[in-house]
Design an enzyme around this catalytic site. Structure first.
Site, short mmCIF file in Angstrom:
data_model
loop_
_atom_site.label_atom_id
_atom_site.label_comp_id
_atom_site.label_asym_id
_atom_site.label_seq_id
_atom_site.Cartn_x
_atom_site.Cartn_y
_atom_site.Cartn_z
CG ASP A 22 41.50 21.08 33.71
OD1 ASP A 22 40.33 20.66 33.52
OD2 ASP A 22 41.82 21.72 34.73
CG HIS A 137 34.06 32.40 39.73
ND1 HIS A 137 32.71 32.33 40.02
CD2 HIS A 137 34.13 32.33 38.36
CE1 HIS A 137 32.01 32.23 38.90
NE2 HIS A 137 32.85 32.23 37.87
CG ASP A 174 30.84 35.77 34.10
OD1 ASP A 174 31.92 35.91 33.51
OD2 ASP A 174 30.37 34.65 34.41
CG HIS A 176 30.08 31.10 35.32
ND1 HIS A 176 30.74 31.54 34.19
CD2 HIS A 176 29.86 29.78 35.17
CE1 HIS A 176 30.93 30.49 33.38
NE2 HIS A 176 30.41 29.41 33.94
CG ASP A 267 30.57 33.79 30.97
OD1 ASP A 267 29.92 34.83 31.24
OD2 ASP A 267 31.36 33.27 31.77
#
Ligand code: X5A
Ligand code: ZN
Length: 682
Positions: A22, A137, A174, A176, A267
């Protein structure tokens, strides 16, 4: 005050892994955890921490945030075969289940709660939990973006209940958007959630309208959700620092949290394939250091993303090192936020103006016509061969960053003395320094002082008391200049004379840039002509005939009588100028008729310890015994215990700062927080 740093790690959390192919999920690997822990061992940081065991979060704890349906689905995956796991995973956006996932996710929750308990019980002052799977998330009823249970959200709910907390700050650095976190807390005014994230005008995952700056919270929670979208990749150290100075920190200090949690994804660091940003590991030391000034130091850092193993592990080490109280490495390179970052900062300030007193009188306006919307650009990876090519480039890039970081870390981690404060025997601050953190020095011989000083300030050697003060200041300063200690404190009968001599002496020694913050009346203005000294003079009124220049700035500020209104000057002006200047020594002096209270001064010391590798000389007028004790504590790394009542700066003060900012932002570029005339598009 509590001391010590907790570290929570359990190897078992490396057993959660992807069992099939994936390309979206294959970056969330077990080595993220093990390599971070190895690097911590390598820097001998593990042995300096209090190692706290992880535990499983209970079902009841998970239900603080999640639905029982979600819990049951997760639980049911424990006994599934690969095919079934793949099928359940397919129900979510970017998630994979392994038979051990449920167990690991419960450990990740429990580790986060163990950290909260360690900090709230006073067993330690702060700490970090290395966990997998990450959490921010994840939503009440869904796994998402590599996250199953929302570790940090559960930690916040748990802390609220168990310790009756009324104000918790969550900082999500982060890259995101933690949309899960936003959904969970958007109506809750007791949790202030800040997230910056790669956004690119909604092009970047999770591509939600509600990740933009205008999502400020709902109902009673209006103002307690702060989104700072990055509309370009390549954001770096100055952009992150500007975001803290002009957005997060003013609001966070006004909010005055009782506990700070960090959704700590790396990240957002250099080399990360997801973030594509440019911030180097040491920036996380600075971010951590800022947050350590809040909530009396109660700070829990919980791992989220981070997919470049070297960048991730070095950044984790920077964070833990800072939590432990080590000096913060200097940020190098041009200190100037990019236009796109300033635009985002301006917009989020405008969006939050109705909800924050610190923004009340700022003339923020939204930026229309955003420059270069990127949605017109072709995406590179739409066909398989281009995708293959970009993976090759990524691999090259990855190795390049690895090599860069290997060298970079060696450069910035030059041996720095541990935080130790030099003081002379008679200095009244000595008593409040722990035996471990003080270095007692002997005054310089008076004849030597005379010889030294008569070269540049002949008048000063006439008075015996002045000579004595200079003798102890010079002895302390020498310890700092020769890097035997980090900082030092000297009492003086005339602070301005001592400062003038200290500055000259430091330049003679070879220091290239010295920042001098002077609070109170200054009788002798040091010679600043060659730019090797930058003076910020905080006093009630402009005193000398000297006009403001690039290197002599008079900040006329008197702290309000009803409470603390100094934050806006610190974050909106002093720190941006100081970070733009990049001093290698800071001198902070407090003279007579100071216009700031002891809390403000203590905060100033705490924050400025983040600069110049923590090299600070403190000079305090000898009548100020109380202040001397506070400063000694701040130099040793204690946080300011109580800021006093928050009062917003008056309109007049805000105006004063604006004028200074307009005057100086071309020189000191970190001052920028809006784009010229509010018009862009070119
Ligand atoms: C925790 C975290 C990222 C998910 C990216 C999915 N998740 N494209 O960094
Ligand atoms: Zn992330």
């Amino acid at each position: 005050m509590a001391s010590g740093t907790a570290l929570i790690y359990d190897e078992e959390m490396t057993s959660h892994k992807l069992l099939w192919k994936d390309p979206v999920c294959d970056i969330e690997v077990p080595e993220r955890l093990s390599s971070s822990y190895e690097q911590l061992k390598c820097y001998h940081l593990v042995e300096r921490c209090v190692c706290v065991p992880a535990r499983e979060g209970s079902e009841e704890e998970i239900l603080l945030v999640h639905s029982s349906e979600h819990l049951e689905v997760a639980k049911s995956t424990q006994t599934m075969n690969e095919e079934e796991l793949k099928r359940v995973s397919g129900n979510y956006d970017a998630f994979f289940f392994h038979p051990s996932t449920y167990r690991c996710a419960r450990l990740a929750v429990g580790a986060s709660l163990q950290l909260v308990d360690s900090v709230m019980s006073g067993k330690v002052c702060n700490g970090m939990a290395l966990v997998r799977p990450p959490g921010h998330h994840s939503q009440r009823n869904a796994a998402n973006g590599f996250c199953l249970f929302n570790n940090v959200a559960i930690a916040a709910e748990y802390a609220k209940r168990k310790y009756s907390l009324q104000r918790i700050l969550i900082v999500d650095w982060d890259v995101h958007h933690g949309q899960g976190m936003q959904y969970i807390f958007e109506e809750d005014p007791s949790v202030l959630y800040f997230s910056w994230h790669r956004y690119e005008h909604q092009e970047f995952w999770p591509s939600l309208k509600e990740s933009d700056y205008d999502a400020v919270g709902l109902g009673r929670g209006k103002g307690s959700n702060i989104n700072l979208p990055w509309n370009k990749v390549g954001m770096g150290n100055s952009d992150y620092l500007a975001a803290f100075f002009h957005v997060l920190l003013p609001m966070a200090f006004e909010f005055d949290p009782e506990l700070v949690l960090v959704s700590s994804g790396y990240d957002s660091g250099i080399g990360d394939p997801e973030g594509q940003m440019n911030a180097t590991p040491e920036v996380f030391a600075h971010l951590t250091h800022f947050l350590m000034q809040l909530a009396n130091g109660k700070l829990c850092v919980i791992l989220e993303g981070g997919y470049h193993l070297k960048s991730l592990s070095e950044s984790v080490c920077m964070t833990v090192k800072t939590l432990l109280g080590d000096p913060v490495p200097q940020i190098t390179g041009e200190m100037e936020p990019c236009l796109s970052a300033i635009e985002s900062i301006q917009n989020v300030r405008a969006a939050h103006k109705p909800y924050w007193k610190c923004l009340m009188y700022e003339d923020t306006s939204f930026l229309q016509n955003l420059s270069t919307k990127s949605h017109l650009l072709e995406k590179a990876n739409t066909n398989p061969s281009a995708q293959h090519e970009s993976k090759m480039i990524n691999k090259d890039e990855k190795v390049k960053v690895e090599m860069f970081l290997e060298l970079h870390m060696k450069n910035i981690l030059l041996p720095v003395p541990p935080i130790k404060t030099a003081a002379t025997i008679g200095c009244k601050a000595s008593a409040c320094l722990l035996p471990l953190s003080i270095c007692v020095v002997k005054e310089m011989d008076l004849n030597e002082v005379k010889a030294l000083v008569s070269a540049f300030y002949a008048d000063l050697v006439k008075e015996y008391e002045t000579l004595l003060s200079l003798g102890s200041m010079l002895a302390v300063l020498d310890k700092i200049l020769t890097k035997q200690v980090c900082n030092g404190i000297a009492e003086s009968s005339t602070a301005s004379a001592s400062v003038a001599v200290a500055l000259q002496h430091s330049l003679r020694f070879g220091f290239q840039r010295v920042l001098c913050i002077f609070v109170g009346d200054m009788e002798i203005i040091p010679n600043i002509e060659d730019g090797k000294i930058l003076v910020i003079h905080i006093c009630e009124k402009q005193q000398s005939e000297k006009t403001n220049s690039k290197h002599y700035i008079s900040l006329n500020w008197k702290e309000g009588t009803e409470g603390n209104d100094f934050f806006s000057a610190v974050f909106g002006f002093i720190l941006p100028v100081a970070y733009s200047y990049q001093a290698n020594l800071t001198v902070i002096a407090v003279g007579p008729n100071r216009s700031l209270g002891i809390n403000g001064i203590s905060l100033l010391f705490g924050l400025l310890r983040g600069l110049a590798e923590s090299r600070i000389l403190a000079m305090i007028e000898n009548t100020e015994i109380n202040l001397m004790q506070i400063v000694a504590k701040a130099l040793a790394g204690d946080s300011t215990p109580d800021f006093g009542v928050y009062v917003p700066p008056t309109q007049e003060k805000v105006h004063k700062l604006k004028i200074l900012r307009d005057q100086l932002q071309h020189e000191w570029k970190m001052l920028q927080c809006s784009v010229k005339n509010g018009i862009s598009g070119n």
